[in-house]
Design a protein around this motif. Structure first.
Motif, PDB file in Angstrom:
ATOM      1  N   ARG A  41       0.818  -1.228   0.000  1.00 12.90           N
ATOM      2  CA  ARG A  41       0.000   0.000   0.000  1.00 12.90           C
ATOM      3  C   ARG A  41       0.844   1.267   0.000  1.00 12.90           C
ATOM      4  N   ARG A  42       2.134   1.096   0.239  1.00 16.81           N
ATOM      5  CA  ARG A  42       3.022   2.282   0.229  1.00 16.81           C
ATOM      6  C   ARG A  42       3.890   2.266  -1.035  1.00 16.81           C
ATOM      7  N   PRO A  43       4.309   3.462  -1.517  1.00 20.96           N
ATOM      8  CA  PRO A  43       5.090   3.500  -2.759  1.00 20.96           C
ATOM      9  C   PRO A  43       6.398   2.703  -2.649  1.00 20.96           C
ATOM     10  N   VAL A  44       6.753   2.101  -3.774  1.00 25.84           N
ATOM     11  CA  VAL A  44       7.971   1.280  -3.823  1.00 25.84           C
ATOM     12  C   VAL A  44       8.899   1.818  -4.915  1.00 25.84           C
ATOM     13  N   VAL A  45      10.133   2.096  -4.520  1.00 23.88           N
ATOM     14  CA  VAL A  45      11.182   2.465  -5.473  1.00 23.88           C
ATOM     15  C   VAL A  45      12.050   1.224  -5.635  1.00 23.88           C
ATOM     16  N   LEU A  46      12.304   0.834  -6.885  1.00 21.21           N
ATOM     17  CA  LEU A  46      12.999  -0.450  -7.112  1.00 21.21           C
ATOM     18  C   LEU A  46      14.185  -0.284  -8.044  1.00 21.21           C
ATOM     19  N   HIS A  62      13.083 -15.207 -12.267  1.00 22.90           N
ATOM     20  CA  HIS A  62      12.502 -14.318 -13.279  1.00 22.90           C
ATOM     21  C   HIS A  62      11.093 -13.843 -12.916  1.00 22.90           C
ATOM     22  N   ARG A  63      10.287 -14.770 -12.428  1.00 19.17           N
ATOM     23  CA  ARG A  63       8.901 -14.402 -12.112  1.00 19.17           C
ATOM     24  C   ARG A  63       8.844 -13.464 -10.911  1.00 19.17           C
ATOM     25  N   THR A  64       9.748 -13.711  -9.968  1.00 20.78           N
ATOM     26  CA  THR A  64       9.816 -12.839  -8.789  1.00 20.78           C
ATOM     27  C   THR A  64      10.196 -11.422  -9.214  1.00 20.78           C
ATOM     28  N   ILE A  65      11.197 -11.332 -10.088  1.00 21.76           N
ATOM     29  CA  ILE A  65      11.631 -10.000 -10.555  1.00 21.76           C
ATOM     30  C   ILE A  65      10.501  -9.333 -11.328  1.00 21.76           C
ATOM     31  N   ASN A  66       9.826 -10.102 -12.143  1.00 22.74           N
ATOM     32  CA  ASN A  66       8.670  -9.593 -12.877  1.00 22.74           C
ATOM     33  C   ASN A  66       7.667  -8.966 -11.898  1.00 22.74           C
ATOM     34  N   ALA A  67       7.361  -9.718 -10.836  1.00 22.02           N
ATOM     35  CA  ALA A  67       6.371  -9.233  -9.857  1.00 22.02           C
ATOM     36  C   ALA A  67       6.878  -7.976  -9.156  1.00 22.02           C
ATOM     37  N   LEU A  68       8.153  -7.961  -8.802  1.00 18.84           N
ATOM     38  CA  LEU A  68       8.700  -6.769  -8.131  1.00 18.84           C
ATOM     39  C   LEU A  68       8.594  -5.556  -9.054  1.00 18.84           C
ATOM     40  N   GLN A  69       8.930  -5.772 -10.336  1.00 25.75           N
ATOM     41  CA  GLN A  69       8.844  -4.647 -11.286  1.00 25.75           C
ATOM     42  C   GLN A  69       7.400  -4.172 -11.420  1.00 25.75           C
ATOM     43  N   ARG A  70       6.467  -5.128 -11.491  1.00 20.43           N
ATOM     44  CA  ARG A  70       5.059  -4.735 -11.636  1.00 20.43           C
ATOM     45  C   ARG A  70       4.524  -4.076 -10.372  1.00 20.43           C
ATOM     46  N   GLY A  71       5.108  -4.443  -9.227  1.00 14.26           N
ATOM     47  CA  GLY A  71       4.631  -3.870  -7.961  1.00 14.26           C
ATOM     48  C   GLY A  71       5.278  -2.527  -7.631  1.00 14.26           C
ATOM     49  N   ALA A  72       6.280  -2.126  -8.417  1.00 11.01           N
ATOM     50  CA  ALA A  72       7.007  -0.883  -8.092  1.00 11.01           C
ATOM     51  C   ALA A  72       6.238   0.349  -8.556  1.00 11.01           C
ATOM     52  N   THR A  73       6.480   1.450  -7.863  1.00 14.65           N
ATOM     53  CA  THR A  73       5.878   2.730  -8.260  1.00 14.65           C
ATOM     54  C   THR A  73       6.838   3.469  -9.192  1.00 14.65           C
ATOM     55  N   VAL A  74       8.103   3.431  -8.863  1.00  9.28           N
ATOM     56  CA  VAL A  74       9.146   4.050  -9.696  1.00  9.28           C
ATOM     57  C   VAL A  74      10.268   3.030  -9.832  1.00  9.28           C
ATOM     58  N   ILE A  75      10.829   2.916 -11.032  1.00 10.27           N
ATOM     59  CA  ILE A  75      11.963   2.005 -11.205  1.00 10.27           C
ATOM     60  C   ILE A  75      13.199   2.835 -11.551  1.00 10.27           C
ATOM     61  N   VAL A  76      14.266   2.529 -10.823  1.00  4.71           N
ATOM     62  CA  VAL A  76      15.506   3.283 -10.987  1.00  4.71           C
ATOM     63  C   VAL A  76      16.552   2.372 -11.621  1.00  4.71           C
ATOM     64  N   GLN A  77      17.365   2.917 -12.513  1.00  3.42           N
ATOM     65  CA  GLN A  77      18.550   2.190 -12.957  1.00  3.42           C
ATOM     66  C   GLN A  77      19.681   3.207 -13.030  1.00  3.42           C
ATOM     67  N   LYS A  78      20.288   3.406 -11.857  1.00  3.82           N
ATOM     68  CA  LYS A  78      21.232   4.515 -11.736  1.00  3.82           C
ATOM     69  C   LYS A  78      22.644   4.096 -12.126  1.00  3.82           C
ATOM     70  N   SER A  79      22.766   3.392 -13.239  1.00  5.64           N
ATOM     71  CA  SER A  79      24.079   2.877 -13.639  1.00  5.64           C
ATOM     72  C   SER A  79      25.067   4.012 -13.884  1.00  5.64           C
ATOM     73  N   TRP A 116      11.166  13.867   1.544  1.00  2.00           N
ATOM     74  CA  TRP A 116      10.019  14.607   0.993  1.00  2.00           C
ATOM     75  C   TRP A 116       8.760  13.753   0.897  1.00  2.00           C
ATOM     76  N   HIS A 117       8.949  12.451   0.669  1.00  2.00           N
ATOM     77  CA  HIS A 117       7.790  11.624   0.336  1.00  2.00           C
ATOM     78  C   HIS A 117       7.987  10.215   0.891  1.00  2.00           C
ATOM     79  N   ASP A 118       6.976   9.713   1.565  1.00  2.00           N
ATOM     80  CA  ASP A 118       7.080   8.358   2.116  1.00  2.00           C
ATOM     81  C   ASP A 118       7.287   7.336   1.002  1.00  2.00           C
ATOM     82  N   CYS A 119       8.231   6.461   1.154  1.00  2.00           N
ATOM     83  CA  CYS A 119       8.409   5.360   0.188  1.00  2.00           C
ATOM     84  C   CYS A 119       9.336   4.298   0.764  1.00  2.00           C
ATOM     85  N   GLN A 120       9.344   3.160   0.076  1.00  2.00           N
ATOM     86  CA  GLN A 120      10.240   2.063   0.470  1.00  2.00           C
ATOM     87  C   GLN A 120      11.217   1.838  -0.690  1.00  2.00           C
TER      88      GLN A 120
END
Ligand code: UDP
Length: 409
Positions: free
Chosen positions: A215-220, A289-306, A244-248
């Motif tokens: 229920r809370r925003p997820v940054v992944l 793979h399926r777990t990562i799929n679910a994490l990506q689908r459950g995320a609010t913002v996805i970061v790839q700070k390479s 600034w903003h609540d998130c995990q």
């Protein structure tokens, strides 16, 4: 239904027919791919999708993995980093290890192959076996070479020039070489476990399994624990954004058998996080793979700070799932994300934090970015587009690199 025909529902009949027609001159051709790991990392991911598609298009395709020991992979990791422009020492002793393992693997090359495609620097020396057969040889480089350490590149160059052609992700990575160079941007498989649609209950239960509150925003960020993926920078950006903003934050990744640094980097990340209950560091087994799929689908913002990235498959995976992505403005990510339209490109920890906050506070923006991102991937970054370009590259290599291809009726 074969893996290529499955794409009719996504890309339309015409596109699939065009690909089949282009592939006709390659019917029955024996194609051998060789890389250095069967699991973990982008190369294994992409071969896992490409190989069945090439088969479905009529080629006889093999995927072989070269064998190396810990010493060899320590050497090739140093080479990998140096090619990405990160200072790394490659000593005479290391070169000797590389030579020994190369020599041991020469027998892997199929004598009856029509095409041998070698992925990345680890197996590049297998080209020394090319006089054993009639094949055309292609070197597929998955690394951003634009800033490569010239001394290390010089070690590989002679081998690279024994190929018939080199294949890079972007024109920016092209080198001064005596052989033709083709540019092919990688793609993802919409139907793999990693990317297939998932029921919302499954997404929720995966989040809950890892103690993440749905229920809370997820940054992944999903990536191997590698310094070039800057996991510590992600932690700092998250800590700033959270003021600034609540998130995990979820940092999910695993290792690859050809990457010896993963454990150490994971340890550094765990230490940096301390006991923060809102930061979840997940060390996942290679077939998650399926777990990562679910994490990506459950995320609010996805970061790839390479900090360096030949091409970030994870960025495309996130975009395909309609997620807003904040990506480091490096390498292939600069082509994957159209800044402000399909996501945001960032240059710093502060910039990353700012964009995370902007997306979290503006669901309308998040939705628009995600929709455009998905559309962009559909048009350019799904596997059939990749297959099509591979077919053209193989045909061009067969015709002596003159870029000739033709359609047969
Ligand atoms: N990946 C995975 N498990 C992990 C970390 C990454 O399956 O623990 C996958 C990820 O989903 C993506 C690929 O590995 O498909 C990583 O490719 P990318 O091009 O982003 O980075 P690379 O690892 O090749 O540098």
């Amino acid at each position: 239904m074969g893996p290529l025909d499955r794409y009719r529902s996504v890309l339309g009949d015409e596109e699939i027919e065009t690909i089949r027609q282009l592939a006709r001159p390659l019917a029955g051709a024996v194609v051998q791919h060789v890389n250095s790991t069967a699991k973990g990392g982008g190369v294994a991911e992409i071969l896992g999708g490409l190989v069945p598609l090439m088969r479905d298009a009529g080629m006889e395709v093999d995927w072989d993995v070269m064998e190396g020991d810990a010493r060899f992979f320590a050497v090739t990791k140093a080479i990998h980093n140096a090619l990405h422009g990160v200072p790394a020492e490659v000593t005479g002793e290391m070169v000797q290890v590389f030579e020994e393992v190369t020599a041991k693997n020469l027998g892997l090359v199929r004598r009856d192959a029509d095409f041998v495609t070698i992925h990345d620097p680890q197996p590049v020396g297998l080209v020394r076996a090319r006089d054993r057969g009639r094949a055309r040889w292609l070197w597929r480089c998955h690394i951003d070479l634009s800033d490569a350490d010239p001394r290390v590149w010089a070690l590989l160059r002679d081998d690279v020039e024994r190929f018939d052609a080199a294949v890079f992700h972007l024109a920016d990575y092209a080198q001064a070489l005596s052989i033709p160079q083709f540019m092919i941007m990688p793609a993802i498989d919409a139907f793999s476990e990693k990317n297939v649609e998932l029921p919302p209950e499954e997404v929720r239960s995966v989040l809950e399994r890892f103690g993440i509150d749905p229920r809370r925003p997820v940054v992944l960020q999903v990536s191997r624990f590698d310094r070039l993926k800057d996991p510590l920078g992600v932690v700092r950006a998250y800590q700033l954004a959270r003021t600034w903003h609540d998130c995990q934050l979820v940092l999910a990744g695993g290792g690859a058998s050809d990457d010896p640094e993963g454990e150490r980097v994971l340890q550094e990340v765990v230490e940096a996080v301390g006991g923060d209950p809102d930061i979840h560091v997940l060390s996942l087994p290679p077939e998650s793979h399926r777990t990562i799929n679910a994490l990506q689908r459950g995320a609010t913002v996805i970061v790839q700070k390479s900090l360096r990235e030949g091409f970030g498959l994870v960025v495309t995976e996130a975009m395909w799932k309609g997620k807003p992505v904040v990506g480091g403005a490096v390498g292939g990510i600069r082509r994957q994300i159209i800044h402000g339209t399909t996501g945001f490109l960032v240059h710093s920890v502060e910039g990353t934090a700012f964009r995370i906050r902007q997306i979290l506070t503006n669901p309308g923006l998040a939705h628009r970015l995600g929709e455009s991102a998905q559309q962009y991937v559909r048009g350019s970054f799904l596997l059939p587009a990749y297959l099509k370009q591979w077919i053209l590259a193989l045909l061009a290599a067969r015709h002596g690199g003159r870029g000739v291809s033709y359609l047969e009726r």
